[in-house]
Design a protein around this motif. Structure first.
Motif, PDB file in Angstrom:
ATOM      1  N   ILE A 103       0.860  -1.197   0.000  1.00 36.46           N
ATOM      2  CA  ILE A 103       0.000   0.000   0.000  1.00 36.46           C
ATOM      3  C   ILE A 103       0.895   1.246   0.000  1.00 36.46           C
ATOM      4  CG2 ILE A 103      -1.531   1.414   1.472  1.00 36.46           C
ATOM      5  CD1 ILE A 103      -3.227  -0.668   0.184  1.00 36.46           C
ATOM      6  N   SER A 106       2.692   1.560  -3.373  1.00 38.04           N
ATOM      7  CA  SER A 106       1.818   1.796  -4.529  1.00 38.04           C
ATOM      8  C   SER A 106       1.038   3.102  -4.438  1.00 38.04           C
ATOM      9  CB  SER A 106       0.836   0.633  -4.690  1.00 38.04           C
ATOM     10  OG  SER A 106       1.506  -0.607  -4.730  1.00 38.04           O
ATOM     11  N   PHE A 107       0.698   3.530  -3.217  1.00 34.02           N
ATOM     12  CA  PHE A 107      -0.167   4.716  -3.068  1.00 34.02           C
ATOM     13  C   PHE A 107       0.431   5.794  -2.169  1.00 34.02           C
ATOM     14  CE2 PHE A 107      -2.929   0.955  -3.575  1.00 34.02           C
ATOM     15  CZ  PHE A 107      -3.497   1.266  -4.801  1.00 34.02           C
ATOM     16  N   LYS A 112      -4.257   7.771   1.275  1.00 34.12           N
ATOM     17  CA  LYS A 112      -4.167   8.028  -0.166  1.00 34.12           C
ATOM     18  C   LYS A 112      -4.828   6.869  -0.938  1.00 34.12           C
ATOM     19  CE  LYS A 112      -2.188  11.074  -3.053  1.00 34.12           C
ATOM     20  NZ  LYS A 112      -3.454  11.383  -3.697  1.00 34.12           N
ATOM     21  N   PHE A 113      -4.608   5.643  -0.467  1.00 31.94           N
ATOM     22  CA  PHE A 113      -5.277   4.492  -1.085  1.00 31.94           C
ATOM     23  C   PHE A 113      -6.795   4.677  -1.040  1.00 31.94           C
ATOM     24  CE2 PHE A 113      -7.763   0.867   0.553  1.00 31.94           C
ATOM     25  CZ  PHE A 113      -8.001   0.223  -0.656  1.00 31.94           C
ATOM     26  N   GLU A 116      -8.041   7.300  -3.486  1.00 31.05           N
ATOM     27  CA  GLU A 116      -8.038   6.839  -4.883  1.00 31.05           C
ATOM     28  C   GLU A 116      -9.124   5.801  -5.124  1.00 31.05           C
ATOM     29  OE1 GLU A 116      -4.328   5.804  -6.846  1.00 31.05           O
ATOM     30  OE2 GLU A 116      -3.254   7.283  -5.636  1.00 31.05           O
ATOM     31  N   LEU A 132      -9.364  -3.442  -5.839  1.00 30.47           N
ATOM     32  CA  LEU A 132      -7.938  -3.345  -5.568  1.00 30.47           C
ATOM     33  C   LEU A 132      -7.340  -4.622  -6.143  1.00 30.47           C
ATOM     34  CD1 LEU A 132      -5.472  -1.995  -4.140  1.00 30.47           C
ATOM     35  CD2 LEU A 132      -6.046  -3.383  -2.125  1.00 30.47           C
ATOM     36  N   SER A 140      -2.947  -1.872  -7.755  1.00 24.98           N
ATOM     37  CA  SER A 140      -3.607  -0.789  -8.460  1.00 24.98           C
ATOM     38  C   SER A 140      -5.111  -0.862  -8.242  1.00 24.98           C
ATOM     39  CB  SER A 140      -3.257  -0.782  -9.948  1.00 24.98           C
ATOM     40  OG  SER A 140      -3.587  -2.016 -10.522  1.00 24.98           O
TER      41      SER A 140
END
Ligand code: MN3
Length: 202
Positions: A103, A106-107, A112-113, A116, A132, A140
Motif C-alpha cells: 500500500i 503503490s499509493f 491516499k489508497f 483513490e 484493488l 492498483s
C-alpha cells in the motif's frame, strides 16, 4: 442438486450494521445474489458448462457474444461471494505486513489508497465494481462495469472490491454512493482477506 450454490454470508446479517444494514444484506444476498445463482443454474443446465467450476464457466463465457447472459450471471455470482468476504464486523483500520508495504509503495499511505479507491468507485458511471488488484509487483485500483471482473484479466489477482450497483447501498444511503464507499473502507473493510488474497496470487 444445483451445481452452483449460494454460499452463506460469512457473518450474521446484522454484523455490519449500521454501515451495511441487515435489511440491505437481506435483499442483496437473499434476493440479488440468489437470483444470479438461480439464473446461472438455469442457463448451464444440459450444457457443457454444467461440468465446469464457476471460475471456469466465467472464463469460458467471457468475451463471447453468444454467452453474454451466462457471463453476466456467473460473474455476478463470483463477484458477490468475493465481496461478502471483503467486509467484516469492526473492520477498517490499517493493514499490516506485506499488504502495508505494498500500500505504501503503490499509493503512499492508507489515506491516499482510500482516496483513490473512493474516486474510482464514485466515477464508475452506472452499475459496476471498484477493485484493488495485484499484478505481481504492485497494487492498483480499477473499476469494471456491470458484471465485469478481474478474474478474466490474466496476471491480475483481485484483493478487494466494493459493489457500486445501486442495490448495494440505496436502502441505507439512497443516492449517496460516496458515503457508502467511505463507510465500507473506514468501518468494515476486511484487511485480513486482502492479505489472504495476496498470498494466493500466482
Ligand atoms: Mn450487488
Amino acid at each position: 442438486m444445483s451445481h452452483i450454490v449460494l454460499p452463506a454470508l460469512p457473518y450474521d446479517k446484522d454484523a455490519l450494521d449500521p454501515h451495511v444494514s441487515a435489511r440491505t444484506l437481506d435483499f442483496h444476498h437473499g434476493k440479488h445474489h440468489a437470483a444470479y445463482v438461480n439464473k446461472t443454474n438455469e442457463l448451464i443446465k444440459g450444457t457443457k458448462y454444467e461440468a465446469m467450476s464457476l471460475v471456469d464457466i466465467i472464463k469460458a463465457a467471457a468475451g463471447q457474444q453468444s454467452e453474454t447472459v451466462l457471463f453476466n450471471n456467473a460473474a455476478q455470482v463470483w463477484n458477490h461471494t468475493f465481496f461478502w468476504s471483503c467486509m467484516r464486523a469492526k473492520g477498517g483500520g490499517a493493514p499490516t505486513g506485506r499488504v502495508a508495504e505494498l500500500i505504501q509503495a503503490s499509493f503512499g499511505d492508507v489515506a491516499k489508497f482510500k482516496e483513490e479507491f473512493k474516486a474510482a468507485a464514485i466515477s464508475q458511471f452506472g452499475s459496476g465494481w471498484a477493485w484493488l488488484v495485484f499484478d505481481g509487483s504492485k497494487l492498483s485500483i480499477t473499476k469494471t462495469a456491470n458484471a465485469a471482473t478481474p478474474l478474466t484479466q490474466p496476471g491480475h489477482t483481485a484483493l478487494f472490491t466494493v459493489d457500486v450497483w445501486e442495490h448495494a447501498y440505496y436502502l441505507d444511503y439512497q443516492n449517496r454512493r460516496p458515503d457508502f464507499v467511505g463507510a465500507v473502507l473506514d468501518h468494515v473493510m476486511n484487511w485480513d482477506f486482502v492479505a489472504e488474497n495476496l498470498k494466493n496470487h500466482h
